[in-house]
Motif scaffolding. Structure first.
Motif, PDB file in Angstrom:
ATOM      1  N   UNK A  25       0.856  -1.186   0.000  1.00 14.56           N
ATOM      2  CA  UNK A  25       0.000   0.000   0.000  1.00 14.56           C
ATOM      3  C   UNK A  25       0.892   1.236   0.000  1.00 14.56           C
ATOM      4  N   UNK A  26       0.633   2.157  -0.927  1.00 14.95           N
ATOM      5  CA  UNK A  26       1.535   3.291  -1.140  1.00 14.95           C
ATOM      6  C   UNK A  26       0.745   4.590  -1.150  1.00 14.95           C
ATOM      7  N   UNK A  27       1.288   5.579  -0.450  1.00 12.82           N
ATOM      8  CA  UNK A  27       0.832   6.962  -0.601  1.00 12.82           C
ATOM      9  C   UNK A  27       1.920   7.719  -1.338  1.00 12.82           C
ATOM     10  N   UNK A  28       1.554   8.297  -2.468  1.00 15.57           N
ATOM     11  CA  UNK A  28       2.495   9.033  -3.310  1.00 15.57           C
ATOM     12  C   UNK A  28       2.395  10.519  -2.987  1.00 15.57           C
ATOM     13  N   UNK A  29       3.548  11.131  -2.715  1.00 11.36           N
ATOM     14  CA  UNK A  29       3.594  12.549  -2.367  1.00 11.36           C
ATOM     15  C   UNK A  29       4.380  13.294  -3.440  1.00 11.36           C
ATOM     16  N   UNK A  30       3.804  14.355  -3.970  1.00  7.27           N
ATOM     17  CA  UNK A  30       4.512  15.216  -4.915  1.00  7.27           C
ATOM     18  C   UNK A  30       3.828  16.570  -4.935  1.00  7.27           C
ATOM     19  N   UNK A  31       4.536  17.549  -5.491  1.00  8.60           N
ATOM     20  CA  UNK A  31       3.954  18.890  -5.572  1.00  8.60           C
ATOM     21  C   UNK A  31       2.866  18.958  -6.622  1.00  8.60           C
ATOM     22  N   UNK A  32       3.011  18.138  -7.666  1.00 14.35           N
ATOM     23  CA  UNK A  32       2.012  18.108  -8.733  1.00 14.35           C
ATOM     24  C   UNK A  32       1.610  16.668  -8.989  1.00 14.35           C
ATOM     25  N   UNK A  33       0.327  16.430  -9.275  1.00 15.69           N
ATOM     26  CA  UNK A  33      -0.087  15.059  -9.569  1.00 15.69           C
ATOM     27  C   UNK A  33       0.525  14.594 -10.885  1.00 15.69           C
ATOM     28  N   UNK A  34       0.785  13.338 -10.972  1.00 16.09           N
ATOM     29  CA  UNK A  34       1.299  12.744 -12.202  1.00 16.09           C
ATOM     30  C   UNK A  34       0.603  11.419 -12.419  1.00 16.09           C
TER      31      UNK A  34
END
Length: 271
Positions: A25-34
């Motif tokens: 299970x992963x939570x992806x963190x970034x400034x902009x969605x990709x």
């Protein structure tokens, strides 16, 4: 749950894919969605503003951390408060070879070691994907320009960095270790241009920049000390910066990919 910062970058995107494929299970963190695999939760946040990470870290047990922002200790405190017990930091080879210049990653390493969490540090050499800087000139003119055309460094495929990170995040036995991640052999900028030409089926002409020309370009997006340190590595690498590390093979049980392998997979960007 695993939290991956920089989840839409060259390393993070592949890391998320590998973790999801392995059933994590992963939570992806970034400034902009990709573009992310189906089922991956995305949290828009910036490491420069640690408080914005709180929703991503709540309920997590593992964190993949980039060197970004200015307050790693705040990020790590939030991580611990959210339940994180293990952190894997993607640092830079320069933190070990030139810590007086690469203070930013060195500061993150110090914070991770002092965090009280289980930690592993990945010191990446230069990435093969830095050659994407040539994509426009190769497409338009079949040319590539860089300084120190005949100085070889063991640059590494970002997919190999991601594979090592996935293994370290999922397996035991890596706590308290620092791994240096390089490719299998030094490759020069001139040889990189030749490999891209072979991948696209058309010769790419290499132009060697002077140090001053390269410095001028770097200063457009790098602080001066980092630009100088980078030029030092590119032009006058220390023995430790030329050395091929066994750590990718040690963790993955296979040799790292060559630059030519990376170029073949990235050929569409240069056509």
């Amino acid at each position: 749950m695993m939290v991956v910062t920089g989840a839409t970058g060259n390393v993070g995107r592949e890391l998320v894919r590998l973790l999801v494929a392995a059933g994590e299970r992963v939570t992806a963190v970034s400034r902009r969605p990709g573009e992310l695999p189906e089922g991956v939760r995305h949290v828009r946040a910036d490491l420069a503003e640690p408080e914005g990470l709180r929703p991503a870290l709540a309920g997590a047990d593992t964190l993949f951390l980039l060197v970004a922002g200015e307050d790693p200790r705040a990020v790590l405190r939030l991580a611990a408060a959210g339940g994180v017990r293990r952190v894997v930091l993607l640092s830079s080879q320069g933190a070990g070879t030139r810590p007086e210049v690469y203070r930013h990653p060195a500061t993150f390493e110090e914070a991770v070691r002092a965090s009280g969490l289980d930690w592993t540090i990945l010191r990446s050499g230069g990435l093969d994907s830095n050659a994407y800087a040539w994509a426009d000139s190769v497409r338009a003119q079949r040319t590539a320009a860089a300084p120190f055309g005949d100085v070889g460094l063991p640059v590494v495929d970002p997919a190999d960095v991601a594979a090592v990170a996935a293994a370290v995040l999922r397996e035991s036995g890596h706590t308290g270790r620092t791994y240096e991640l390089t490719g299998p052999a030094p490759v020069t900028p001139r040889e990189q241009a030749e490999a891209i030409g072979a991948a696209i089926g058309a010769p790419v002409r290499f132009t060697e920049l002077t140090r001053a020309q390269a410095r001028e370009r770097m200063l457009r997006f790098m602080p001066e000390p980092v630009a100088e340190g980078t030029l030092g590595i590119l032009g006058e690498p220390l023995p430790a910066e030329r050395r091929t590390s066994p750590d990718v093979e040690r963790v993955l049980g296979r040799a790292p990919r060559t630059f030519a392998d990376w170029a073949a997979g990235a050929a569409a960007a240069f056509r």
